[in-house]
Design a protein around this motif. Structure first.
Motif, PDB file in Angstrom:
ATOM      1  N   UNK A  53       7.759   6.232 -10.701  1.00  0.00           N
ATOM      2  CA  UNK A  53       7.415   5.612 -11.980  1.00  0.00           C
ATOM      3  C   UNK A  53       7.221   4.109 -11.894  1.00  0.00           C
ATOM      4  N   UNK A  54       6.868   3.609 -10.700  1.00  0.00           N
ATOM      5  CA  UNK A  54       6.608   2.173 -10.568  1.00  0.00           C
ATOM      6  C   UNK A  54       5.206   1.865 -11.106  1.00  0.00           C
ATOM      7  N   UNK A  82       0.830  -1.210   0.000  1.00  0.00           N
ATOM      8  CA  UNK A  82       0.000   0.000   0.000  1.00  0.00           C
ATOM      9  C   UNK A  82       0.865   1.261   0.000  1.00  0.00           C
ATOM     10  N   UNK A  83       1.958   1.234   0.796  1.00  0.00           N
ATOM     11  CA  UNK A  83       2.847   2.406   0.835  1.00  0.00           C
ATOM     12  C   UNK A  83       3.557   2.574  -0.503  1.00  0.00           C
ATOM     13  N   UNK A  84       3.961   1.458  -1.102  1.00  0.00           N
ATOM     14  CA  UNK A  84       4.638   1.519  -2.398  1.00  0.00           C
ATOM     15  C   UNK A  84       3.669   2.033  -3.466  1.00  0.00           C
ATOM     16  N   UNK A  85       2.408   1.591  -3.378  1.00  0.00           N
ATOM     17  CA  UNK A  85       1.403   2.054  -4.344  1.00  0.00           C
ATOM     18  C   UNK A  85       1.201   3.559  -4.221  1.00  0.00           C
ATOM     19  N   UNK A  86       1.268   4.048  -2.981  1.00  0.00           N
ATOM     20  CA  UNK A  86       1.074   5.480  -2.729  1.00  0.00           C
ATOM     21  C   UNK A  86       2.185   6.308  -3.379  1.00  0.00           C
ATOM     22  N   UNK A  87       3.424   5.836  -3.269  1.00  0.00           N
ATOM     23  CA  UNK A  87       4.555   6.625  -3.785  1.00  0.00           C
ATOM     24  C   UNK A  87       4.956   6.196  -5.200  1.00  0.00           C
ATOM     25  N   UNK A  88       4.248   5.215  -5.765  1.00  0.00           N
ATOM     26  CA  UNK A  88       4.605   4.700  -7.098  1.00  0.00           C
ATOM     27  C   UNK A  88       4.697   5.791  -8.164  1.00  0.00           C
TER      28      UNK A  88
END
Lengths: 164, 162
Positions: B86-87, B76-82
């Motif tokens: 550019x992820x 969820x945190x990675x999705x937020x900062x994706x």
């Protein structure tokens, strides 16, 4: 020079170990000394006649916290089973599942910090980890909100990945 | 009361002499005991206990919970900062990436994800049962423990081949 050498602890230790070699001196305690948690400085607070400190009651701690914890855990049972029965969840149910998962996770992580980073041993590390946890929980909540609103939702996404 | 005789007192022989043989030159005698305590051996850890289904499952409950919640938090945190990095963590990209894997990898990954999930879920029900005060004898805890192990392996395999 000789007197100086006699004063040095290192020199003294080397003399001792040299004289010890024919008959090995064993430590009294046979178990290996593992300093995972070295003892804290031995200090005595107060006297033997001090009354035991009664912790302050708090509306979100103790038995209330315990009950709240169980309500979330019990609520997760139907929320976990529903997607398997229905194939997926509608956005509202998915949002409820996400909220319950965040609360359950946050409480779980809190318990781990409390268990493994005791207040009296590592107060600063504990406080830091608690704030790190709060930050991560907030990021997770916002991230899942974004995922729920811009994507297909957690259960549907898992289903699509699973069937891919 | 001092039982010294009057003669001894008169001759000044009523004084007791107690030679201090221990650490007379130590700066603070109150530090002797704390120093000794610091040299005590630390109590042995989990390794001294016989592995039993009771405590091993208890540990696994926490470990699986940590792994599952940790994965959720990281995703969820990675999705937020994706967008910043550019992820591509959208469900479509993830599904496409997962779909491109060979079948054996798919089954392995699914099993690896499913087993902690089924175990933590089923063991959670066991915990809720205990919270109601049921099944708390040692024999019952052992029996329900092995039941949870069996059920979680079977259901994890069932989910992995879904």
């Amino acid at each position: 020079m000789a007197s100086l050498a006699r004063q040095t602890p290192l020199f003294r230790r080397s003399c001792l170990s040299a004289s010890r070699s024919p008959m090995q001196v064993m430590a009294f305690h046979a178990s290996a000394k593992k300093q995972i948690l070295p003892p804290l400085p031995q200090v005595i607070h107060g006297t033997t006649n001090d009354a035991v400190e009664v912790p302050k009651t708090h509306a979100t701690e103790g038995s209330y916290h315990w009950t709240f914890e169980r309500i979330i855990s019990a609520g997760l049972v139907p929320l976990t089973l529903a997607p398997f029965a229905a194939g997926s969840l509608n956005p509202t149910m998915d949002a409820i599942l996400c909220s319950a998962l965040i609360l359950h996770s946050h409480i779980g992580f809190q318990a781990m910090v409390i268990d493994y980073f005791p207040q009296r041993r590592v107060p600063k590390t504990r406080a830091g980890l608690m704030w790190l946890l709060r930050g991560f929980t907030l990021a997770t909540a916002v991230g899942l909100y974004e995922f729920e609103t811009n994507d297909v939702g957690i259960t549907e996404a898992l289903k699509r990945i699973w069937k891919a | 009361m001092n039982s010294a005789s009057p003669v001894a007192v008169a001759m000044g022989r009523n004084m007791q002499i107690r030679p201090a043989t221990s650490a007379a030159n130590l700066a603070d005698p109150t530090k002797i005991l704390p120093q000794q305590r610091l040299n005590r051996p630390v109590a042995p850890h989990l390794t001294i206990y016989r592995p039993q289904v009771t405590w091993v499952l208890s540990s696994l409950n926490r470990i699986t919970g940590f792994a599952l919640s940790g994965s959720l938090y990281l995703f969820a945190s990675a999705y937020l900062v994706a967008p910043l990095f550019g992820w591509h963590l959208e469900s479509a990209s993830l599904a496409a990436a997962f779909g491109a894997l060979p079948l054996i990898a798919k089954v392995l990954i699914k099993s690896t994800v499913a087993l902690p999930f089924t175990f933590h879920s089923l063991n959670g029900i066991r915990h809720l049962m205990w919270d109601l005060g049921r099944g708390l004898t040692n024999q019952q805890v052992i029996k329900t423990g092995w039941t949870v192990v069996g059920l979680s392996v079977v259901s994890a395999l069932a989910i992995a081949f879904m």
